[in-house]
Design a protein around this motif. Structure first.
Motif, PDB file in Angstrom:
ATOM      1  N   GLY A   1       0.783  -1.019   0.028  1.00 25.30           N
ATOM      2  CA  GLY A   1       0.037  -0.053   0.175  1.00 25.30           C
ATOM      3  C   GLY A   1       0.814   1.160  -0.061  1.00 25.30           C
ATOM      4  O   GLY A   1       2.137   1.171   0.292  1.00 25.30           O
ATOM      5  N   THR A   2       0.402   2.475  -0.418  1.00 22.04           N
ATOM      6  CA  THR A   2       1.239   3.646  -0.503  1.00 22.04           C
ATOM      7  C   THR A   2       1.971   4.001   0.815  1.00 22.04           C
ATOM      8  O   THR A   2       2.911   4.354   0.904  1.00 22.04           O
ATOM      9  CB  THR A   2       0.320   4.886  -0.971  1.00 22.04           C
ATOM     10  OG1 THR A   2      -1.047   4.936  -0.186  1.00 22.04           O
ATOM     11  CG2 THR A   2      -0.125   4.593  -2.384  1.00 22.04           C
ATOM     12  N   THR A   3       0.969   3.552   1.851  1.00 16.85           N
ATOM     13  CA  THR A   3       1.737   4.342   3.190  1.00 16.85           C
ATOM     14  C   THR A   3       2.545   3.119   3.726  1.00 16.85           C
ATOM     15  O   THR A   3       3.663   3.572   4.237  1.00 16.85           O
ATOM     16  CB  THR A   3       0.446   4.004   4.338  1.00 16.85           C
ATOM     17  OG1 THR A   3      -0.688   5.055   3.911  1.00 16.85           O
ATOM     18  CG2 THR A   3       1.034   4.464   5.602  1.00 16.85           C
TER      19      THR A   3
ATOM     20  N   GLU B   1      -3.082   1.768  -4.422  1.00 14.90           N
ATOM     21  CA  GLU B   1      -3.908   2.413  -3.400  1.00 14.90           C
ATOM     22  C   GLU B   1      -5.178   1.751  -3.151  1.00 14.90           C
ATOM     23  O   GLU B   1      -5.908   1.267  -4.080  1.00 14.90           O
ATOM     24  CB  GLU B   1      -4.388   3.925  -4.333  1.00 14.90           C
ATOM     25  CG  GLU B   1      -5.584   4.795  -3.552  1.00 14.90           C
ATOM     26  CD  GLU B   1      -5.078   5.235  -2.127  1.00 14.90           C
ATOM     27  OE1 GLU B   1      -6.138   5.122  -1.296  1.00 14.90           O
ATOM     28  OE2 GLU B   1      -4.255   5.793  -2.109  1.00 14.90           O
ATOM     29  N   GLY B   2      -5.291   1.451  -1.842  1.00 16.55           N
ATOM     30  CA  GLY B   2      -6.720   0.579  -1.684  1.00 16.55           C
ATOM     31  C   GLY B   2      -7.922   1.022  -1.090  1.00 16.55           C
ATOM     32  O   GLY B   2      -8.946   0.286  -0.862  1.00 16.55           O
TER      33      GLY B   2
ATOM     34  N   GLU C   1      -5.814  -0.527   4.398  1.00 13.42           N
ATOM     35  CA  GLU C   1      -5.327  -1.218   3.274  1.00 13.42           C
ATOM     36  C   GLU C   1      -4.110  -0.715   2.760  1.00 13.42           C
ATOM     37  O   GLU C   1      -3.255  -1.263   2.505  1.00 13.42           O
ATOM     38  CB  GLU C   1      -6.539  -0.956   2.033  1.00 13.42           C
ATOM     39  CG  GLU C   1      -7.716  -1.890   2.307  1.00 13.42           C
ATOM     40  CD  GLU C   1      -7.691  -3.428   2.059  1.00 13.42           C
ATOM     41  OE1 GLU C   1      -7.599  -3.605   0.947  1.00 13.42           O
ATOM     42  OE2 GLU C   1      -7.041  -3.846   2.914  1.00 13.42           O
ATOM     43  N   ASN C   2      -4.025   0.476   2.649  1.00 14.71           N
ATOM     44  CA  ASN C   2      -2.804   1.452   2.198  1.00 14.71           C
ATOM     45  C   ASN C   2      -1.594   1.099   3.191  1.00 14.71           C
ATOM     46  O   ASN C   2      -0.532   1.392   2.674  1.00 14.71           O
ATOM     47  CB  ASN C   2      -2.941   3.012   2.081  1.00 14.71           C
ATOM     48  CG  ASN C   2      -4.102   3.169   1.187  1.00 14.71           C
ATOM     49  OD1 ASN C   2      -4.377   2.631   0.186  1.00 14.71           O
ATOM     50  ND2 ASN C   2      -4.635   4.480   1.012  1.00 14.71           N
TER      51      ASN C   2
END
Length: 371
Positions: free
Chosen positions: A138-140, A167-168, A173-174
């Motif tokens: 995920g992006t994070t 991107e979730g 999710e991220n």
């Protein structure tokens, strides 16, 4: 001089003492905002994650424990053909230390099931199949781990290639590492085990229908429990413990504020005995004196609550960036929490002022003659 002028002058008489008392209330309210905001955020974040995947029902085995208890993946076969189910997905979730991240969500998902559909690629690609030794971040999670496509990430003793960043559609999710279910089962030693079954119901099924399906699924799988996606975490032992600890710590901090306000108002009444006696001699009724003291303490509570909410918001944003929880949850700093915290602070102020107000109403107007 108006009634409000008399009230505010009473608070301004000893500004340092008033300020310290206000700070004591503010710290207690900041604890309420920060801890309750984080515990509520746990629920809202995970619920948003379920919603983004299109999960309507979760079948799990963690109601009486702090962590999910794995159960056989073959369990899903008993419910797969139930009418009104649009899809099922076996899930294995682990929360572990990954490289420089103290805690991170690792989500193993059955290959080809609907739980992959919400993952929109920002860069790279998805794994080619369930046998490829690859993950998507995920992006994070990519930000926390400082990874890009082509890098490797170590999960326990295995080094896996990052083939994509997605991107979730939800904070949880991220913040996750996503990989094929068999790969995570092999890495963690949970062969043929899962921690949950995500269930998607047929279009048009209402809340009552979802609850009926939960009852039906729970009977078919007595070793687990089916609940609506938005409720499954609330009913777990782990969340109850977290919530109880949050409220317990918060109320202890608020109790300190109660004692501080009570002490301040008692000292104020003691120092203003002659002033209060003069007001009584001038015709003020005793219940008006009570209202004056209660309004002073309520005003202290209101100001302390406003400052406390600001401190709580600042504390939450600092904690949100802490490596231990960054990417795990998004604090719930809603308007309802803000109003609850301020209302609690005003109530604390009023409650703390009852005894000083009663003491002030017992004073005799004859004290005005003692110069």
């Amino acid at each position: 001089m108006t009634f409000l002028n008399v009230v505010t002058r009473g608070l301004q008489r000893r500004p340092i003492r008033t300020g310290l008392t206000l700070l004591g209330i503010a710290v207690g309210i900041a604890a309420v905002v920060a801890l309750i905001g984080l515990s509520r955020g746990l629920i809202t974040s995970w619920t948003a994650g379920m919603k983004s995947r299109g999960t309507d029902i979760v079948v799990h085995n963690m109601r009486g424990s702090l962590t999910p208890k794995p159960f056989p993946a073959a369990t899903r076969d008993r419910i797969a053909q139930v009418p009104s189910l649009a899809g099922t997905c076996n899930i294995l979730v682990d929360i572990a230390s990954i490289e420089n991240a103290e805690l991170m969500i690792i989500s193993g998902r059955e290959w080809g099931c609907f739980a992959w559909e919400n993952l929109k690629l920002v860069s790279g690609r998805m794994p080619n199949d369930q046998n490829e030794r690859a993950v998507v971040l995920g992006t994070t999670a990519a930000e926390v781990l400082k990874k890009k496509v082509g890098d490797t990430v170590q999960i326990e003793t295995e080094e896996l290639t990052v083939v994509g960043i997605f991107e979730g559609g939800a904070f949880v999710e991220n913040g996750s590492i996503v990989l094929a279910l068999p790969l995570l089962q092999q890495i963690t030693g949970n062969q043929d085990q899962i921690s949950a079954i995500d269930v998607r119901v047929a279009s048009g099924t209402d809340d009552a229908g979802i609850r009926r399906l939960c009852d039906q699924l729970s009977k078919l799988i007595p070793e687990a429990h089916a609940e609506p996606a938005g409720e499954h975490l609330v009913n777990t032992e782990g969340y109850r413990v977290i919530n109880a600890m949050s409220w317990g710590t918060s109320l202890l901090a608020v109790l300190v504020g109660v004692l501080g306000v009570t002490n301040t108002m008692l000292m104020s009444v003691f120092e203003r005995k002659q002033e209060i006696a003069v007001l009584l001699a001038l015709g003020w009724k005793r219940n008006r004196i009570v209202r004056m003291i209660l309004l002073e303490s309520a005003l202290l509570g209101l100001l302390g609550g406003i400052v406390g909410v600001a401190l709580g918001f600042a504390a939450v944003h600092l904690m949100e960036r802490a490596p231990a929880i960054h990417g795990l949850l998004q604090p719930d700093l809603s308007l309802s929490l803000t109003l609850m915290a301020v209302a609690m602070s005003v109530f604390v102020g009023i409650l703390s002022g009852f005894y000083p107000a009663w003491r002030s109403s017992r004073l005799s107007p004859s004290l005005a003659l003692h110069g």
